[in-house]
Design an enzyme around this catalytic site. Structure first.
Site, short mmCIF file in Angstrom:
data_model
loop_
_atom_site.label_atom_id
_atom_site.label_comp_id
_atom_site.label_asym_id
_atom_site.label_seq_id
_atom_site.Cartn_x
_atom_site.Cartn_y
_atom_site.Cartn_z
N ASN A 9 9.30 -66.96 -5.75
CA ASN A 9 9.02 -67.38 -4.02
C ASN A 9 7.68 -68.24 -3.89
OD1 ASN A 9 8.18 -67.18 -1.31
ND2 ASN A 9 9.93 -65.97 -0.91
N HIS A 12 4.09 -68.84 0.14
CA HIS A 12 2.72 -68.63 0.31
C HIS A 12 1.62 -69.57 -0.33
CE1 HIS A 12 3.91 -65.31 2.52
NE2 HIS A 12 4.06 -64.48 1.67
N HIS A 45 11.68 -69.52 1.94
CA HIS A 45 12.17 -68.89 3.37
C HIS A 45 11.69 -69.72 4.46
CE1 HIS A 45 12.04 -64.99 5.82
NE2 HIS A 45 12.87 -66.07 6.60
N ARG A 47 11.51 -70.04 7.73
CA ARG A 47 11.51 -69.22 8.91
C ARG A 47 11.65 -69.71 10.19
NH1 ARG A 47 9.16 -63.65 7.61
NH2 ARG A 47 9.62 -63.22 9.71
N ARG A 51 6.14 -70.82 9.70
CA ARG A 51 4.91 -70.21 9.72
C ARG A 51 4.35 -70.50 8.39
NH1 ARG A 51 5.55 -63.77 9.66
NH2 ARG A 51 6.37 -64.28 11.41
N GLU A 72 16.09 -68.82 1.54
CA GLU A 72 16.16 -67.87 2.53
C GLU A 72 16.16 -67.98 3.78
OE1 GLU A 72 13.07 -64.97 1.83
OE2 GLU A 72 13.36 -64.42 -0.21
N THR A 103 9.13 -59.97 5.76
CA THR A 103 10.69 -59.35 6.05
C THR A 103 10.84 -57.72 5.89
OG1 THR A 103 11.57 -61.52 4.95
CG2 THR A 103 13.09 -59.79 5.44
N GLU A 153 20.98 -58.68 -2.31
CA GLU A 153 19.67 -58.46 -2.89
C GLU A 153 19.12 -57.16 -2.33
OE1 GLU A 153 17.17 -61.82 -3.47
OE2 GLU A 153 15.22 -60.71 -2.89
N HIS A 196 11.04 -58.03 -3.27
CA HIS A 196 10.12 -57.75 -1.99
C HIS A 196 8.99 -56.74 -2.79
CE1 HIS A 196 8.34 -57.53 1.75
NE2 HIS A 196 9.18 -58.59 1.95
N1 PXP Z 1 13.43 -61.64 -1.51
C1 PXP Z 1 13.58 -61.56 -0.23
C2 PXP Z 1 14.85 -61.85 0.35
C3 PXP Z 1 12.44 -61.97 0.75
O1 PXP Z 1 12.61 -62.07 2.02
C4 PXP Z 1 11.14 -61.73 0.04
C5 PXP Z 1 9.88 -62.31 0.90
O2 PXP Z 1 10.08 -63.31 1.41
C6 PXP Z 1 10.98 -61.72 -1.27
C7 PXP Z 1 12.11 -61.26 -2.16
C8 PXP Z 1 9.65 -61.85 -1.99
O3 PXP Z 1 8.94 -60.85 -1.47
P1 PXP Z 1 7.02 -60.79 -2.05
O4 PXP Z 1 6.79 -62.12 -1.65
O5 PXP Z 1 6.66 -59.52 -1.51
O6 PXP Z 1 7.27 -60.66 -3.67
#
Ligand code: PXP
Length: 246
Positions: A9, A12, A45, A47, A51, A72, A103, A153, A196
């Site tokens: 992901n 960030h 993601h 949003r 952001r 996402e 999330t 998931e 997550h």
């Molecule tokens: N899976 C989903 C569905 C998420 O919403 C997120 C965060 O955007 C992640 C995985 C990844 O989480 P993290 O950034 O904490 O590794």
């Protein structure tokens, strides 16, 4: 046992970019480095408040990536139109609250079945694998089947938080729920992912759950990349996942 895919992901990277505006650092460049380091897919993601990832990032990822994109998004008409325009490999539906930092919690599929079934149908018809981000609860897993999702998931946030707080007993209870619901979802014909909050400390037990076929990991990897570089950070995560599966 099936190999476990790693979805990286890159949200960030966009968070850092947006702190100053402009175009640097570029999420697509990070995604390509992630591919080179062993990521099997990229997750982003989009949003409602944009952001981190922006619409232009989705355009760039769709045209620039060799590995599949997992988009996402919240289950809103705006996001559905964007997904139908791009037709990414996968769409992961997540709950979204404007004021949350990330999330929090899973989607209430059981409480919103008719709407979600209508929402998923055109996405599935367009060829997107639709995934639902849910807590490890039987009612949510079973509702995911009824609304026509291909994938669930499982939210590992609570497991990771309990680990970080040193609450080993509660963490182990949450882990048992994750393992049980992965097996339940798999038995019902769903593909099962998890993610997550995962880090080097928490990834191995989760990766060892045999029904899981994909982990999505972001924040920890982007943070670790500050110290070691993105490719090294991802390569170590990949190695820990593979070792847990071996
Ligand atoms: N899976 C989903 C569905 C998420 O919403 C997120 C965060 O955007 C992640 C995985 C990844 O989480 P993290 O950034 O904490 O590794």
């Amino acid at each position: 046992m099936q190999t476990l895919r790693l979805g990286v992901n890159i949200d960030h990277v966009a968070t850092v970019r947006n702190a100053r505006g402009g175009a640097w650092p570029d999420p697509l460049r990070a995604a390509k480095l992630a591919e080179a380091a062993g990521a099997d897919g990229i997750t982003a993601h989009l949003r409602e408040d944009r952001r981190h990832i922006a619409d232009a990032d989705i355009d760039a990822l769709m045209s620039g990536l060799a590995v599949p994109l997992n988009l996402e998004m919240a289950a809103t008409p705006e996001m559905q139109a964007i997904a139908l325009r791009h037709r990414p490999h996968a769409v992961c539906l997540v709950p979204e609250k404007r004021e949350e930092r990330t999330t929090e919690g899973g989607l209430d599929v059981a409480g919103d079945e008719a709407r979600l079934a209508r929402f998923i149908e055109p996405l599935a018809a367009a060829g997107c694998r639709v995934s639902l981000f849910i807590g490890a609860e039987a009612a949510q897993v079973e509702a995911a089947v009824r609304v026509g999702a291909a994938v669930v998931e499982l939210h590992t946030g609570a497991y990771c938080d309990l680990h970080a707080e040193g609450r080993g007993e509660a963490r182990d209870v949450e882990y048992a729920r994750l393992a049980e619901m992965a097996a339940h979802a798999h038995a019902l014909g769903l593909e099962v992912h998890a993610g997550h909050g995962l880090s080097y400390e928490t990834v191995a037990p989760v990766a060892a759950i045999p029904q899981l076929v994909e982990l999505n990991i972001g924040h920890f990897l982007i943070g670790e990349a500050i110290f070691r570089g993105l490719q090294a950070a991802i390569a170590e995560m990949r190695a820990r996942m593979d070792a847990a599966r071996a």
